[in-house]
Design an enzyme around this catalytic site. Structure first.
Site, PDB file in Angstrom:
ATOM      1  N   SER A   1       0.818  -1.214   0.000  1.00 17.59           N
ATOM      2  CA  SER A   1       0.000   0.000   0.000  1.00 17.59           C
ATOM      3  C   SER A   1       0.853   1.265   0.000  1.00 17.59           C
ATOM      4  CB  SER A   1      -0.949   0.010   1.205  1.00 17.59           C
ATOM      5  OG  SER A   1      -0.226   0.117   2.421  1.00 17.59           O
TER       6      SER A   1
ATOM      7  N   ALA B   1      -1.196   0.434  10.382  1.00 26.19           N
ATOM      8  CA  ALA B   1      -0.388  -0.788  10.320  1.00 26.19           C
ATOM      9  C   ALA B   1      -0.480  -1.462   8.940  1.00 26.19           C
ATOM     10  CB  ALA B   1      -0.849  -1.765  11.403  1.00 26.19           C
TER      11      ALA B   1
ATOM     12  N   GLY C   1       2.287   0.282   8.246  1.00 29.07           N
ATOM     13  CA  GLY C   1       3.002   1.554   8.206  1.00 29.07           C
ATOM     14  C   GLY C   1       3.429   2.058   6.855  1.00 29.07           C
TER      15      GLY C   1
ATOM     16  N   LYS D   1     -13.184   1.922  -0.104  1.00 24.22           N
ATOM     17  CA  LYS D   1     -13.251   0.540  -0.567  1.00 24.22           C
ATOM     18  C   LYS D   1     -14.710   0.132  -0.731  1.00 24.22           C
ATOM     19  CE  LYS D   1      -9.086  -0.209   2.159  1.00 24.22           C
ATOM     20  NZ  LYS D   1      -8.106  -0.253   1.082  1.00 24.22           N
TER      21      LYS D   1
END
Length: 362
Positions: free
Chosen positions: A203, A230, A232, A314
Site C-alpha cells: 500500500s 499498520a 506503516g 473501498k
C-alpha cells in the site's frame, strides 16, 4: 471507390473496469452514444471527437490512457499483420518531416497483476523486429528520422496496442514538448514508482502514486495523521519526507517505522481518533464501509482537523457510481474544488480520494 477504414476513439482502463469507464464516459461525453469494449481494458467509440472534448486521464476516475482516431488492424500471421500495418505507418511518416518513433505494448501495462494479455508477451519483440526490418529495408529515407521510443519527447509517436497475436490498435499522435496533452503517454505506472526495499507493505505505492497524481506530498515538519496505519506503508511515505506522523492502529507497525523519531504510534481506534490540533494531512486506508470512510472525512473537515487528505474508499462489486455521488456531495458541502477521485494503478477494489487546498498552486 474504396471505403475509408473506421477510426475509433480509444480509452484504456484497468482490466475488469470497462463498464465503470463506459458509464463515466457517458456522463462526461453525452454527445457520443456508441460505446463498446472489444477487449479487456479497452473501450472505444466510432464517433469523431474534437480536440476540445478530449478527456484528460488525470481529471477522470477510470481513464488511464486515451488514443484518438485509432485503426483496428488484423492479419492472419505476424508477417501479414505487419504487411497490413505498413500503409498506416507510411501515411503518418510521409505527411511529416519531423522525427518519429513507435512503441508496441498490450493494455496490460495499465493493470497491476493483469492476466488477460500474458500470453502476448513473447509476441511483442517479434512484431517490433518485423516492423523495424520493413522500415529499414523499404523506407530507408524515412527511417533516418526514426528515434527509439525510450526518451522520445517531441515528434510523431505511433502507438500500437496488441489485443491478440495478430490484432492491434494503431494510432499516431504528436508529442509536444513542455505541454501536457491527453494523448502523450506517460511512462507506465510501474516504471514511475521505484521500489523501496524499506516499504512495509504494497500500500506504500498507492500513496506514492497519489502524491504523483495530486502534484504535491507532505513536507518537512508538517503533521500527518494516519488512520489504520499498520504495518506503516503510508506513514513511512510521509516520514521519508521529514513529516511528523501520528500513526493510529491497535496493531503493530514495522519496527523501523514505529521506532522512527518522527513517528508517534497510538494504539487507538482509528475511526474514533481525533487529534488535538489541525493536521496538514489525514491518511485513511482502513477497511470499512465506503460511506463510513466518507463520513469520517466529512467529520474531520467539519471540525477543521485537517487541511488535506488522501483516503481509499473501498467497496464491493464494480459499480461505484453511488459512492462517487456521495463524494461529490461532500465536495460541495466543503467547497473542495480541487478534490480528485481516481482508480489508481496500485488500487484494487477501491478508489482513492485526494485533496489539498494548495494542490496545483505551484
Amino acid at each position: 471507390m474504396k471505403e475509408s477504414p473506421q477510426r475509433y476513439q480509444v480509452w484504456i482502463a484497468c482490466e475488469g473496469w470497462e463498464e465503470p469507464l463506459i458509464r463515466e464516459l457517458q456522463g462526461t461525453l453525452p454527445q457520443i452514444s456508441q460505446w463498446k469494449s472489444p477487449s479487456p481494458g479497452i473501450v472505444w467509440s466510432p464517433a469523431p471527437l474534437p480536440e476540445a472534448a478530449f478527456v484528460v486521464p488525470n481529471e477522470t476516475v477510470f481513464v488511464r490512457h486515451f488514443l484518438p482516431n485509432a485503426f483496428d488492424v488484423s492479419g492472419e500471421s505476424a508477417k501479414d499483420l505487419i504487411r497490413l500495418l505498413g500503409p498506416y505507418v507510411d501515411t503518418v511518416i510521409d505527411n511529416t518531416s519531423v522525427p518519429w518513433s513507435f512503441f508496441l505494448a498490450t493494455p496490460e501495462v495499465f493493470t497491476l497483476a493483469g492476466e488477460s494479455y500474458q500470453n502476448l508477451d513473447g509476441r511483442i519483440p517479434l512484431l517490433t523486429e518485423l516492423l523495424l526490418d520493413r522500415m529499414e529495408h523499404f523506407r530507408r529515407r524515412s527511417f533516418e528520422r526514426f528515434k527509439p521510443a525510450m526518451g522520445f519527447r517531441e515528434g510523431i509517436l505511433m502507438q500500437m496496442w496488441l489485443l491478440s497475436p495478430n490484432r492491434l490498435l494503431f494510432g499516431a499522435t504528436e508529442l509536444r514538448r513542455n505541454r501536457l496533452f491527453p494523448t502523450n503517454p506517460l511512462p507506465w505506472p510501474s516504471e514511475r514508482f521505484p521500489e523501496d526495499p524499506q516499504a512495509p507493505c504494497r500500500s506504500y505505492y498507492k500513496v506514492e502514486e497519489a502524491w504523483h497524481c495530486l502534484g504535491m506530498a507532505p513536507k518537512k515538519g508538517q503533521l500527518c495523521v494516519d488512520l489504520g496505519a499498520a504495518p506503516g506503508g503510508w506513514t513511512w511515505s510521509a516520514l521519508k519526507r521529514g513529516a511528523k506522523v501520528i500513526a493510529v492502529d491497535a496493531a503493530d507497525l514495522a519496527p523501523h517505522v514505529s521506532e522512527h523519531p518522527l513517528c508517534d504510534h497510538r494504539r487507538d481506534n482509528g475511526y474514533e481518533f481525533m487529534p488535538p490540533v489541525t493536521a496538514e494531512w489525514l491518511f485513511c486506508d482502513m477497511i470499512v464501509r465506503p460511506l463510513a470512510t466518507i463520513g469520517l472525512i466529512d467529520r474531520w473537515l467539519a471540525e477543521g482537523k485537517c487541511r488535506g487528505f488522501v483516503a481509499n474508499v473501498k467497496f464491493r462489486g464494480k459499480e461505484p457510481e453511488s459512492i462517487l455521488e456521495e463524494v461529490r456531495r461532500m465536495e460541495q458541502r466543503h467547497n473542495l474544488g480541487k478534490l480528485r477521485a481516481r482508480h489508481l494503478y496500485f488500487d484494487r477494489n477501491e478508489i482513492t480520494l485526494m485533496y489539498h487546498p494548495d494542490a496545483g498552486s505551484g
